[in-house]
Write a protein that holds these residues in place. Structure first.
Motif, PDB file in Angstrom:
ATOM      1  N   ILE A 154       0.843  -1.185  -0.051  1.00  0.00           N
ATOM      2  CA  ILE A 154       0.040  -0.014   0.103  1.00  0.00           C
ATOM      3  C   ILE A 154       0.918   1.286   0.121  1.00  0.00           C
ATOM      4  CG2 ILE A 154      -1.719   1.421   1.215  1.00  0.00           C
ATOM      5  CD1 ILE A 154      -2.896  -1.065   0.041  1.00  0.00           C
ATOM      6  N   GLN A 160     -16.769   7.435   3.161  1.00  0.00           N
ATOM      7  CA  GLN A 160     -16.924   5.882   3.212  1.00  0.00           C
ATOM      8  C   GLN A 160     -15.449   5.610   3.531  1.00  0.00           C
ATOM      9  OE1 GLN A 160     -19.440   3.397   3.358  1.00  0.00           O
ATOM     10  NE2 GLN A 160     -20.910   5.150   3.346  1.00  0.00           N
ATOM     11  N   PRO A 161     -15.233   4.174   4.380  1.00  0.00           N
ATOM     12  CA  PRO A 161     -13.758   3.563   4.119  1.00  0.00           C
ATOM     13  C   PRO A 161     -13.729   3.175   2.703  1.00  0.00           C
ATOM     14  CG  PRO A 161     -15.632   2.059   4.982  1.00  0.00           C
ATOM     15  CD  PRO A 161     -16.430   3.304   4.719  1.00  0.00           C
ATOM     16  N   HIS A 162     -12.437   3.635   2.369  1.00  0.00           N
ATOM     17  CA  HIS A 162     -11.930   2.876   0.987  1.00  0.00           C
ATOM     18  C   HIS A 162     -10.390   2.687   0.906  1.00  0.00           C
ATOM     19  CE1 HIS A 162     -11.275   6.803  -1.352  1.00  0.00           C
ATOM     20  NE2 HIS A 162     -12.332   7.096  -0.380  1.00  0.00           N
ATOM     21  N   SER A 163      -9.822   3.457   0.473  1.00  0.00           N
ATOM     22  CA  SER A 163      -8.213   3.390   0.140  1.00  0.00           C
ATOM     23  C   SER A 163      -7.761   4.703   0.246  1.00  0.00           C
ATOM     24  CB  SER A 163      -8.218   2.723  -0.975  1.00  0.00           C
ATOM     25  OG  SER A 163      -6.779   2.688  -1.314  1.00  0.00           O
ATOM     26  N   GLU A 164      -6.669   4.885   1.128  1.00  0.00           N
ATOM     27  CA  GLU A 164      -5.694   5.945   1.313  1.00  0.00           C
ATOM     28  C   GLU A 164      -4.927   6.121  -0.254  1.00  0.00           C
ATOM     29  OE1 GLU A 164      -5.521   3.125   2.980  1.00  0.00           O
ATOM     30  OE2 GLU A 164      -3.458   3.281   4.052  1.00  0.00           O
ATOM     31  N   VAL A 165      -4.828   5.008  -1.036  1.00  0.00           N
ATOM     32  CA  VAL A 165      -4.259   5.204  -2.095  1.00  0.00           C
ATOM     33  C   VAL A 165      -5.247   6.180  -3.181  1.00  0.00           C
ATOM     34  CG1 VAL A 165      -3.191   4.013  -4.146  1.00  0.00           C
ATOM     35  CG2 VAL A 165      -2.955   3.061  -1.990  1.00  0.00           C
ATOM     36  N   ALA A 166      -6.655   5.654  -3.097  1.00  0.00           N
ATOM     37  CA  ALA A 166      -7.522   6.030  -3.927  1.00  0.00           C
ATOM     38  C   ALA A 166      -7.739   7.524  -3.582  1.00  0.00           C
ATOM     39  CB  ALA A 166      -9.116   5.404  -3.703  1.00  0.00           C
TER      40      ALA A 166
END
Lengths: 192, 192
Positions: free
Chosen positions: B31, B147-153
Motif C-alpha cells: 500500500i 466511506q471507508p475505501h483506500s488511502e491510495v484512492a
C-alpha cells in the motif's frame, strides 16, 4: 439519475461491475480489498474476483456493508476470460461494455466521453500477468496515466471520471454507522 | 505553469510533498509503495515515510525512477508530528499548507477551491492510528468521500483535483522506458 432499489441495494443510475483478474492469496489481499472498497464507495454494484478464491476478503467486504451500509455484492469467477469472451460475442443490445484499465491504453479523460453511458460496464482491473487476449476482447483499453502507479488509484480516477464525480453520492441501505463531514474532528453517528 | 529543473527533476509548478504516517513493515509495504508511485506519477516531488523504516521500499521507488524517469525523492522522517508542528508554528510566509486526508474531513471538491495555490503543500496520509493532534495541526482536514475505501484512492483523487488534472502531465528526466498511449496493445520505447 433515477434511483432504483434492487434487492436492498440503493443504486445510482450507473450499472458498474468491477472484475479483478489474477488475485493472489499470498500477496494481493490488501490491494484487492482496496479495489473492492473503492468499487463500493464510488458507485459499483458488483465486484467479481478472479484468480485465487478468498473467502476472508469477501467476509471483510460483507462486514463493511453491515457497518456502513449495503452497496456492493461480491462473487467469485473461475473463468474470467470466458466470461469476457461471452460478453464480447453476445448479440444482446444491452450487453455490457468492457473497459480494461491498463497503463498501456489510451488517456482516460480523452476516451471516456466516447463511451456510451446508457449501457452497463464491466471495468477490468488486471493482475500481475494479463493475457494478451484481454486487449482484443475489451471495447476500450484505457490508461490512467502511462506511468506505473496503482490499480487502486486507476480504478478510483476512472470511476470518478465515468460517474462525473457522482460516484461518491451513491446511497447505502441500512448503515449502522454514518460519517458526516467535519472541519476538524470526527462526526460519527450510530444508527440504532 | 512554469517548469523548473531542480536537481535533475523536471517539475511542474506544483510543489507537493506527501507524508505517509505510521508505515508498518509487516503489513503496509505494498500500500505504501502504491502511495509513493501515485505521488510520483501525479506530480509530487517528495515522498516522506514515517513509522517503520523501509529501505526496500525506497529501493523499489529508486528502481522505478531509474527505469521510467526521475521524478520523486524519498526520505524517512522519525518525528513526523514534530515536523508538522514546526511547519504549523512557523512565521515564514512561504511555509507549506498542511492538508490531512481523512474520511472524517470536509468534501475535497468543495474545499480545494478555497486552498491557496501559490504555496507548497504537505499532503498527510494517515496510517492505522492517527494522533488526534493531526486534526488540529492541519490547515485542512479533507475527506475524499466519507466511506471507508483506500488511502491510495484518496491520494490519487486529491492530487488529480488539486492539480486540475495536470498531475499526470508532469515530466520525468532521463527515462529508460517510455510508454505511449495505444488503442489495443503495448507501445513501449526503450531510450538508449
Amino acid at each position: 439519475m433515477i434511483d432504483n432499489l434492487i434487492s436492498g441495494v440503493i443504486m445510482t443510475g450507473f450499472e458498474i461491475e468491477v472484475l479483478r483478474l489474477g488475485h493472489r492469496l499470498g500477496r494481493d489481499p490488501r490491494i484487492t480489498t482496496h479495489l473492492a472498497l473503492v468499487s463500493r464507495a464510488m458507485g459499483a454494484s458488483n465486484f467479481v474476483l478472479a484468480g485465487d478464491e478468498d473467502e476472508k476478503l469477501f467476509s471483510n467486504i460483507h462486514s463493511v456493508n453491515e457497518r456502513f451500509g449495503h452497496g456492493l455484492s461480491c462473487r467469485y469467477e473461475k473463468s474470467p476470460m470466458r466470461m469476457l469472451r461471452e460478453i464480447a460475442n453476445s448479440d444482446e443490445e444491452s450487453k455490457p461494455i468492457i473497459i480494461h484499465l491498463t497503463m498501456y491504453g489510451e488517456p482516460f479523460k480523452e476516451v471516456i466521453p466516447n463511451i456510451p453511458k446508457d449501457k452497463p460496464v464491466v471495468v477490468v482491473v488486471g493482475g500481475a500477468k494479463v493475457p494478451g487476449e484481454l486487449f482484443k476482447v475489451s471495447d476500450f483499453n484505457i490508461a490512467v496515466g502511462n506511468q506505473p502507479h496503482s490499480e487502486v488509484a486507476a480504478l478510483a480516477l476512472f470511476l470518478d471520471s465515468w460517474t462525473d464525480g457522482e460516484g461518491f453520492n451513491r446511497e447505502f441501505s441500512e448503515p449502522q454507522l454514518v460519517i458526516s463531514p467535519s472541519k476538524s474532528g470526527k462526526d460519527v453517528k450510530e444508527v440504532l
